[in-house]
Enzyme design. Structure first.
Site, PDB file in Angstrom:
ATOM      1  N   CYS A 168     132.887  11.308  60.158  1.00 24.78           N
ATOM      2  CA  CYS A 168     131.908  10.389  60.813  1.00 24.78           C
ATOM      3  C   CYS A 168     132.748   9.492  61.962  1.00 24.78           C
ATOM      4  O   CYS A 168     132.067   8.759  62.639  1.00 24.78           O
ATOM      5  CB  CYS A 168     131.244   9.522  60.210  1.00 24.78           C
ATOM      6  SG  CYS A 168     130.191  10.191  58.462  1.00 24.78           S
TER       7      CYS A 168
ATOM      8  N   HIS B 278     127.757   4.210  56.687  1.00 21.17           N
ATOM      9  CA  HIS B 278     127.268   5.350  56.668  1.00 21.17           C
ATOM     10  C   HIS B 278     126.703   5.767  55.478  1.00 21.17           C
ATOM     11  O   HIS B 278     127.643   5.988  54.513  1.00 21.17           O
ATOM     12  CB  HIS B 278     128.043   6.693  57.282  1.00 21.17           C
ATOM     13  CG  HIS B 278     127.318   7.822  57.043  1.00 21.17           C
ATOM     14  ND1 HIS B 278     125.860   8.061  57.302  1.00 21.17           N
ATOM     15  CD2 HIS B 278     127.729   9.120  56.691  1.00 21.17           C
ATOM     16  CE1 HIS B 278     125.709   9.261  57.252  1.00 21.17           C
ATOM     17  NE2 HIS B 278     126.780  10.233  56.832  1.00 21.17           N
TER      18      HIS B 278
ATOM     19  N   GLU C  48     108.823  -9.026  53.955  1.00 23.59           N
ATOM     20  CA  GLU C  48     109.876 -10.064  54.033  1.00 23.59           C
ATOM     21  C   GLU C  48     111.099  -9.721  54.376  1.00 23.59           C
ATOM     22  O   GLU C  48     111.985 -10.249  55.232  1.00 23.59           O
ATOM     23  CB  GLU C  48     109.557 -10.830  52.701  1.00 23.59           C
ATOM     24  CG  GLU C  48     110.524 -12.056  52.576  1.00 23.59           C
ATOM     25  CD  GLU C  48     110.334 -13.186  53.673  1.00 23.59           C
ATOM     26  OE1 GLU C  48     109.178 -13.119  54.109  1.00 23.59           O
ATOM     27  OE2 GLU C  48     111.083 -14.191  53.660  1.00 23.59           O
TER      28      GLU C  48
ATOM     29  N   ASP D 119      95.210   6.128  79.878  1.00 28.42           N
ATOM     30  CA  ASP D 119      94.691   5.184  81.031  1.00 28.42           C
ATOM     31  C   ASP D 119      95.703   5.460  82.119  1.00 28.42           C
ATOM     32  O   ASP D 119      96.730   6.161  81.835  1.00 28.42           O
ATOM     33  CB  ASP D 119      95.170   3.719  80.347  1.00 28.42           C
ATOM     34  CG  ASP D 119      95.134   2.688  81.357  1.00 28.42           C
ATOM     35  OD1 ASP D 119      94.260   2.494  82.027  1.00 28.42           O
ATOM     36  OD2 ASP D 119      96.244   2.275  81.365  1.00 28.42           O
TER      37      ASP D 119
ATOM     38  N   SER E 249      89.846   6.007  82.680  1.00 28.77           N
ATOM     39  CA  SER E 249      90.533   5.186  83.719  1.00 28.77           C
ATOM     40  C   SER E 249      89.327   4.353  84.485  1.00 28.77           C
ATOM     41  O   SER E 249      88.308   4.970  84.361  1.00 28.77           O
ATOM     42  CB  SER E 249      91.407   5.467  84.775  1.00 28.77           C
ATOM     43  OG  SER E 249      91.468   4.664  85.851  1.00 28.77           O
ATOM     44  N   SER E 250      89.638   3.219  84.658  1.00 32.60           N
ATOM     45  CA  SER E 250      88.299   2.774  85.381  1.00 32.60           C
ATOM     46  C   SER E 250      88.324   3.164  87.081  1.00 32.60           C
ATOM     47  O   SER E 250      87.041   3.193  87.476  1.00 32.60           O
ATOM     48  CB  SER E 250      88.703   1.129  85.730  1.00 32.60           C
ATOM     49  OG  SER E 250      89.031   0.378  84.632  1.00 32.60           O
TER      50      SER E 250
ATOM     51  N   LYS F   4      85.789  -0.064  79.527  1.00 33.92           N
ATOM     52  CA  LYS F   4      87.253   0.171  78.646  1.00 33.92           C
ATOM     53  C   LYS F   4      87.391  -0.755  77.765  1.00 33.92           C
ATOM     54  O   LYS F   4      88.310  -0.447  76.848  1.00 33.92           O
ATOM     55  CB  LYS F   4      88.506   0.514  79.745  1.00 33.92           C
ATOM     56  CG  LYS F   4      88.061   1.748  80.463  1.00 33.92           C
ATOM     57  CD  LYS F   4      89.302   1.950  81.258  1.00 33.92           C
ATOM     58  CE  LYS F   4      90.547   2.413  80.623  1.00 33.92           C
ATOM     59  NZ  LYS F   4      91.656   2.310  81.668  1.00 33.92           N
TER      60      LYS F   4
ATOM     61  N   ASP G 284      97.836   0.000  78.719  1.00 34.82           N
ATOM     62  CA  ASP G 284      98.594  -0.985  78.741  1.00 34.82           C
ATOM     63  C   ASP G 284      97.648  -2.480  78.343  1.00 34.82           C
ATOM     64  O   ASP G 284      98.332  -3.407  78.253  1.00 34.82           O
ATOM     65  CB  ASP G 284      98.942  -1.268  80.247  1.00 34.82           C
ATOM     66  CG  ASP G 284      97.878  -1.288  81.226  1.00 34.82           C
ATOM     67  OD1 ASP G 284      96.842  -0.611  81.287  1.00 34.82           O
ATOM     68  OD2 ASP G 284      97.756  -2.211  82.146  1.00 34.82           O
TER      69      ASP G 284
HETATM   70  C1  LIG Z   1      93.120   6.584  91.153  1.00 37.27           C
HETATM   71  S1  LIG Z   1      92.607   5.946  89.705  1.00 37.27           S
HETATM   72  C2  LIG Z   1      92.639   4.228  90.516  1.00 37.27           C
HETATM   73  C3  LIG Z   1      92.722   3.247  89.643  1.00 37.27           C
HETATM   74  C4  LIG Z   1      91.876   2.095  89.563  1.00 37.27           C
HETATM   75  O1  LIG Z   1      91.313   1.771  90.347  1.00 37.27           O
HETATM   76  C5  LIG Z   1      91.999   1.026  88.358  1.00 37.27           C
HETATM   77  O2  LIG Z   1      91.195   0.258  88.462  1.00 37.27           O
HETATM   78  C6  LIG Z   1      93.150   1.443  87.426  1.00 37.27           C
HETATM   79  O3  LIG Z   1      92.477   1.023  86.134  1.00 37.27           O
HETATM   80  P1  LIG Z   1      92.764   1.663  84.807  1.00 37.27           P
HETATM   81  O4  LIG Z   1      91.609   1.505  83.694  1.00 37.27           O
HETATM   82  O5  LIG Z   1      93.480   3.157  84.992  1.00 37.27           O
HETATM   83  O6  LIG Z   1      93.983   0.486  84.200  1.00 37.27           O
HETATM   84 MG    MG Z   2      95.514   0.192  82.705  1.00 40.70          MG
HETATM   85 ZN    ZN Z   3     126.593  11.770  56.150  1.00 44.08          ZN
END
Ligand SMILES: CSCCC(=O)C(=O)COP(=O)(O)O
Ligand code: MG
Ligand code: ZN
Length: 517
Positions: free
Chosen positions: A108, A142, A167, A281, A416-417, A450, A476
């Site tokens: 090791c 180890h 804990e 997303d 995605s939006s 979303k 995200d």
């Molecule tokens: C080409 S996709 C454009 C991204 C967009 O318009 C937007 O609002 C992104 O939102 P998301 O849901 O991907 O976070």
């Molecule tokens: Mg996003």
């Molecule tokens: Zn080992």
């Protein structure tokens, strides 16, 4: 202790000093203690401790290391190896009579040195040393403890061990009760010294980690002193044991409420993970937020007037205007800032376009995730991609992950939006080329908002899986992850540079790269 010729640069007096002797006795005592714990039985495992001497900077201190392949519970202080700060053997134990084997420095050592360098620098003399070199550690343990081995077998695909709301997590450096403790798992090799590379990578990839698990083998644990390493080793073994017992009870160690494990085995050929689809997303997940806010949105804002003017009479643009008009009417009723009435078409093209531009600018400024805006944006961006004024950006780990998932039969979708057109444009025109071949479909806000769980129920229906838990959603945005989770999907939060901060104790697994999924 062996020959003085190997001790170049270290005075004999230092090698025979009280500090070196005390550390050798300490390693001997700990070997006995750890043997009774089952951590170093069958001659496995090892302990390495830096010789503390307040007058010598830590990086220059000698290292005492238990020998390899010997009965740890029967060792004496004089059986120890003394290593230089860079890992070369400066004092080896004398051979013992038959049937003892010739003394051997632990396999090791290189690993210990890696950790030691960061902590005190750890596996052969070359591998144990990694632990020292990379973490400036004061001690590396180890262990071949059964729990550290079994915990890596619960899910043979898992690259990490995770646990929260226990804990004993408080005993691990930098962690509180509510934190998720993540320990990387590396794959075992035939010889311990071959682990050096993967251990090094794990130490770099997990800067918060003070342990690395080796599948079907054991664990390396380090701390800035032997007490710290020992205390953490006790906590880690407790937590591994707890996770195994929770798993036996069908409970999930990685969820705050330790509820039932969500996944079920569906067929014998399937791996333990029953994940069949991944839904991603875009903004803040596959793509930097800055690309959307600093490139796409300005492009749409700057070209909206021109686009509407040129395309005014097309059916597509008339449909865009119709959608926007009804959104604006709703916004005016709700008193949304920036909404201005759109004149009737009879009042003239220019008047309608001027009002549209004004409304669209306000919507972009407020980052509204509404279908009417997103449809029009997609049509504007299409021109930008067609005439090469736009090229899209994805994070560097995205292409490899998409390729891996695609080749392993996991279907990947986008939610995605941005409109579906915009999504296809984005993935069709990345700086890594056309990535649409890895994608099985696109969802936008026409399926729902979303942040609402019914959208994820719709997606589940469309994907035709037996159970929503077969879908992993990566985003995200905390509210999106929460909505997906409420619909029964597995949700992971993507942490990327420039993303908004998350609520404290949000309870979701997070990843900084798709390679961690
Ligand atoms: C080409 S996709 C454009 C991204 C967009 O318009 C937007 O609002 C992104 O939102 P998301 O849901 O991907 O976070
Ligand atoms: Mg996003
Ligand atoms: Zn080992």
């Amino acid at each position: 202790m062996a020959a003085a010729e190997a001790m170049i640069g270290f005075p004999q007096a230092y090698l025979e000093s009280k500090e070196v002797k005390e550390t050798s006795s300490l390693v001997t005592e700990l070997c006995r203690h750890f043997y009774t714990q089952g951590w170093v039985s069958g001659t496995g495992g090892s302990i390495t401790i830096k010789v503390h001497d307040a007058s010598i900077p830590k990086p220059d201190q000698l290292i005492v290391m238990s020998p390899s392949g010997v009965q740890k519970e029967r060792m004496q202080p004089e059986d120890m190896y003394i290593l230089s700060p860079n890992g070369s053997v400066i004092s080896a134990p004398s051979p013992k009579p038959y049937p003892n084997k010739l003394p051997k420095c632990t396999d090791c050592a290189p690993l210990f040195m890696k950790v030691c360098f960061f902590f005190f620098s750890h596996l052969t003399t070359a591998s144990l040393f990694g632990a020292y070199e990379m973490r400036n550690a004061g001690a590396v343990i180890h262990s071949h403890g059964m729990e550290s081995c079994l915990v890596t077998m619960l899910n043979p695909q898992a690259k990490e061990f995770r646990i929260t709301h226990m804990e004993m997590i408080k005993g691990i450096q930098g962690h509180g009760y509510y934190d998720e403790l993540v320990v990387p798992i590396i794959e075992n090799t035939a010889y311990e010294n071959e682990l050096t590379d993967s251990l090094t990578k794990a130490i770099i990839a997990y800067p918060k980690a003070t342990a690395v698990l080796v599948r079907n083998h054991g664990v390396y644990i380090w701390g800035d002193s032997w007490i710290h390493a020992k205390t953490q080793a006790e906590c880690y073994h407790y937590l591994f044991d707890a996770a195994i017992k929770l798993h036996q009870l069908g409970l999930d160690a990685a969820s705050p409420e330790h509820g039932p494990i969500q996944r079920a085995i569906h067929s014998q050929n399937q791996t333990e993970s029953t994940r069949r689809c991944i839904v991603l997303d875009i903004e803040g997940t596959t793509t930097p937020i800055t690309f959307v806010t600093d490139v796409l949105f300005p492009y749409a804002r700057e070209n909206v007037g021109k686009h509407l003017n040129l395309m005014y009479d097309t059916a597509e643009t008339q449909e865009d205007i119709k959608l926007l008009r009804s959104q604006v009417e709703e916004d005016l009723r709700q008193g949304v800032t920036g909404a201005v009435p759109v004149p009737h078409a009879d009042e003239g093209k220019d008047e309608v376009i001027a009002a549209m531009v004004s409304n669209v600018e306000a919507m972009i400024k407020a980052d509204r995730k509404i279908t009417a805006l997103k449809e029009l944006q997609g049509h504007i961006w299409r021109t930008g991609f067609q005439c090469n004024e736009l090229k899209s950006v994805v994070f560097e780990d995205v292409t490899d992950a998409l390729e891996k998932w695609h080749s392993s039969g996991t279907k990947v979708y986008i939610y995605s939006s941005g409109s579906r057109l915009a999504q296809r444009l984005l993935f069709g025109n990345t700086t890594y080329g056309d990535l649409r071949k890895y994608l099985s479909g696109f969802f936008d806000t026409t399926i729902g908002n979303k942040k609402e769980s019914k959208s994820y129920k719709e997606i589940t229906e469309t994907l035709g899986v037996d159970d929503p838990s077969e879908i992993l959603f990566v985003t995200d945005v905390y509210q999106e992850a929460t909505a997906a989770k409420a619909a029964g999907l597995e949700a992971i939060i993507s942490i990327r540079p420039g993303n908004a901060s998350l609520p404290e104790n949000h309870g979701f697994k997070t990843v900084t790269s798709f390679s961690q999924i």
